[in-house]
Scaffold this motif. Structure first.
Motif, mmCIF file in Angstrom:
data_model
loop_
_atom_site.group_PDB
_atom_site.id
_atom_site.type_symbol
_atom_site.label_atom_id
_atom_site.label_comp_id
_atom_site.label_asym_id
_atom_site.label_seq_id
_atom_site.Cartn_x
_atom_site.Cartn_y
_atom_site.Cartn_z
ATOM 1 N N HIS A 55 0.837 -1.207 0.000
ATOM 2 C CA HIS A 55 0.000 0.000 0.000
ATOM 3 C C HIS A 55 0.873 1.259 0.000
ATOM 4 O O HIS A 55 0.624 2.206 -0.766
ATOM 5 C CB HIS A 55 -0.915 0.017 1.216
ATOM 6 N N GLY A 56 1.886 1.280 0.864
ATOM 7 C CA GLY A 56 2.745 2.453 0.942
ATOM 8 C C GLY A 56 3.523 2.679 -0.336
ATOM 9 O O GLY A 56 3.671 3.825 -0.794
ATOM 10 N N PHE A 57 4.024 1.605 -0.928
ATOM 11 C CA PHE A 57 4.784 1.733 -2.172
ATOM 12 C C PHE A 57 3.896 2.255 -3.303
ATOM 13 O O PHE A 57 4.292 3.157 -4.050
ATOM 14 C CB PHE A 57 5.385 0.379 -2.557
ATOM 15 N N LEU A 189 5.559 6.649 13.079
ATOM 16 C CA LEU A 189 4.666 7.795 12.983
ATOM 17 C C LEU A 189 4.281 8.220 14.395
ATOM 18 O O LEU A 189 3.925 7.379 15.229
ATOM 19 C CB LEU A 189 3.404 7.438 12.188
ATOM 20 N N PHE A 190 4.369 9.531 14.654
ATOM 21 C CA PHE A 190 4.091 10.075 15.974
ATOM 22 C C PHE A 190 3.153 11.273 15.849
ATOM 23 O O PHE A 190 3.131 11.953 14.814
ATOM 24 C CB PHE A 190 5.379 10.545 16.648
ATOM 25 N N THR A 191 2.418 11.550 16.919
ATOM 26 C CA THR A 191 1.631 12.775 16.982
ATOM 27 C C THR A 191 2.554 13.928 17.372
ATOM 28 O O THR A 191 3.658 13.706 17.884
ATOM 29 C CB THR A 191 0.500 12.658 18.015
ATOM 30 N N VAL A 197 2.194 6.259 17.134
ATOM 31 C CA VAL A 197 1.030 5.822 16.358
ATOM 32 C C VAL A 197 1.306 4.470 15.696
ATOM 33 O O VAL A 197 0.480 3.567 15.742
ATOM 34 C CB VAL A 197 0.655 6.878 15.293
ATOM 35 N N ALA A 198 2.474 4.327 15.065
ATOM 36 C CA ALA A 198 2.836 3.065 14.402
ATOM 37 C C ALA A 198 4.335 3.015 14.220
ATOM 38 O O ALA A 198 4.974 4.039 13.973
ATOM 39 C CB ALA A 198 2.128 2.933 13.055
ATOM 40 N N VAL A 199 4.907 1.815 14.330
ATOM 41 C CA VAL A 199 6.335 1.595 14.117
ATOM 42 C C VAL A 199 6.505 0.335 13.274
ATOM 43 O O VAL A 199 5.828 -0.666 13.508
ATOM 44 C CB VAL A 199 7.103 1.431 15.448
ATOM 45 N N ARG A 200 7.399 0.392 12.299
ATOM 46 C CA ARG A 200 7.711 -0.773 11.474
ATOM 47 C C ARG A 200 9.228 -0.870 11.291
ATOM 48 O O ARG A 200 9.934 0.141 11.288
ATOM 49 C CB ARG A 200 7.029 -0.674 10.101
ATOM 50 N N GLU A 201 9.716 -2.117 11.113
ATOM 51 C CA GLU A 201 11.140 -2.369 10.893
ATOM 52 C C GLU A 201 11.343 -3.072 9.556
ATOM 53 O O GLU A 201 10.459 -3.766 9.071
ATOM 54 C CB GLU A 201 11.702 -3.259 11.996
ATOM 55 N N VAL A 212 4.896 1.862 7.329
ATOM 56 C CA VAL A 212 4.104 2.722 8.223
ATOM 57 C C VAL A 212 3.119 3.572 7.431
ATOM 58 O O VAL A 212 2.001 3.824 7.882
ATOM 59 C CB VAL A 212 4.991 3.618 9.122
ATOM 60 N N ILE A 213 3.529 4.012 6.231
ATOM 61 C CA ILE A 213 2.608 4.794 5.406
ATOM 62 C C ILE A 213 1.473 3.906 4.916
ATOM 63 O O ILE A 213 0.305 4.327 4.887
ATOM 64 C CB ILE A 213 3.357 5.437 4.223
#
Length: 300
Positions: A55-57, A189-191, A197-201, A212-213
């Protein structure tokens, strides 16, 4: 599903001598992305959150603009082309066929097919997107600026620099696979208040950002005008591009940005922060989104 870590034997040498022991490594495997059965690209990634990655790509490539543009995302089994006429780009690029791929019906989880709601002609990109990809020029700058569906907000969220300095550590504490391997990038992603909000590796910094996007896209949080993107490494052109395409107004990186990343941030109005370490940072563009930044000296 494929594992995100693997064990390999290693010879460790220290001042006290040497010892053979197993080491935990981050897994790196090719993922072929197909759109409506046609091969689009291959990226080297750490397995996991592949649908978010896709989705992000696709968003960053301007192929989709919302999660509703995608009807389905499914893995293809080894002998399953997912759709008539689909090509195997992994074979074309020279990746060896594994035993599981030569077994009819066995799923390798390394080929993902995306069905679009509205079929879109896509030129096949016969390239390998590596974990250190990204080479762009002036035409790319112009293209990103003109094709983004989500112009960045002006002025956008106000962020306290004191909050911003805490985010790299917040990101690191949530890097579960990095803690065991030391070999992964992270994106979070942070406020503006510093809430995670979300973290990915992933082994690829661009893949971590896509993940994350993609998550935000599937959660209907794109454009992400109210979020901050933090990355664990450097800020390359492609990461700034992805942030702009997702409508993210601020990107913070632990390491340095590239010159082209700064150029794109200046042209699009994204706040780009580099060398975000401890209580210091370099602000390369759009500093107005940071509150209470005293100017104590000036040097060209």
């Amino acid at each position: 599903m494929s594992r995100v870590t693997a064990r390999r034997r290693t010879l460790r040498i220290t001042a006290d001598g040497q010892v053979r022991r197993p080491d935990t490594l981050a897994v790196e495997e090719p993922l072929e992305l197909r759109v409506d059965g046609e091969a689009l690209t291959v990226t080297m990634r750490t397995p996991g959150n592949d649908v978010d990655l896709a989705h992000g790509f696709l968003l960053s490539e301007n192929i989709i603009g919302s999660a509703q543009d995608i009807v389905s995302a499914r893995y293809c089994a080894g002998a399953d082309r997912c759709a008539p006429g689909a090509s195997n780009m992994r074979t074309h690029l020279g990746f060896p066929e594994t035993p599981s791929e030569s077994t009819a019906g066995q799923n390798t989880y390394n080929v993902l097919d995306i069905e679009l709601r509205t079929p879109t002609p896509i030129s096949t990109r016969n390239v390998l997107t590596t974990s250190a990809c990204g080479l762009c020029g002036r035409t790319s700058l112009d293209e990103v600026r003109t094709r983004s569906r989500y112009p960045l907000p002006t002025p956008g969220p106000a962020v306290d620099p004191a909050v911003l300095t805490t985010l790299p550590d917040e990101l690191r504490t949530r890097q579960k696979v990095f803690a065991s391997t030391g070999g992964l990038h992270a994106a979070g992603l942070f406020t503006p208040e510093g809430e995670v909000v979300a973290v990915r590796e992933d082994v690829g910094r661009h893949n971590a950002v896509d993940k994350v996007i993609g998550w935000a896209l599937r959660e209907n949080r794109i454009p992400a005008h109210d979020l901050i993107l933090i990355v664990s490494g450097r800020a390359s052109f492609e990461l700034v591009q992805k942030a702009v395409m997702a409508g993210i107004p601020m990107l913070g990186a632990v390491s340095a940005p590239s010159s082209l990343a700064v150029d794109l941030a200046l042209e699009t109005g994204l706040t780009l922060v580099g060398f975000l370490r401890g209580d210091t940072m370099n602000i390369y563009s759009a500093p107005e989104r940071l509150t209470a930044v005293p100017l104590t000296a000036h040097a060209d």
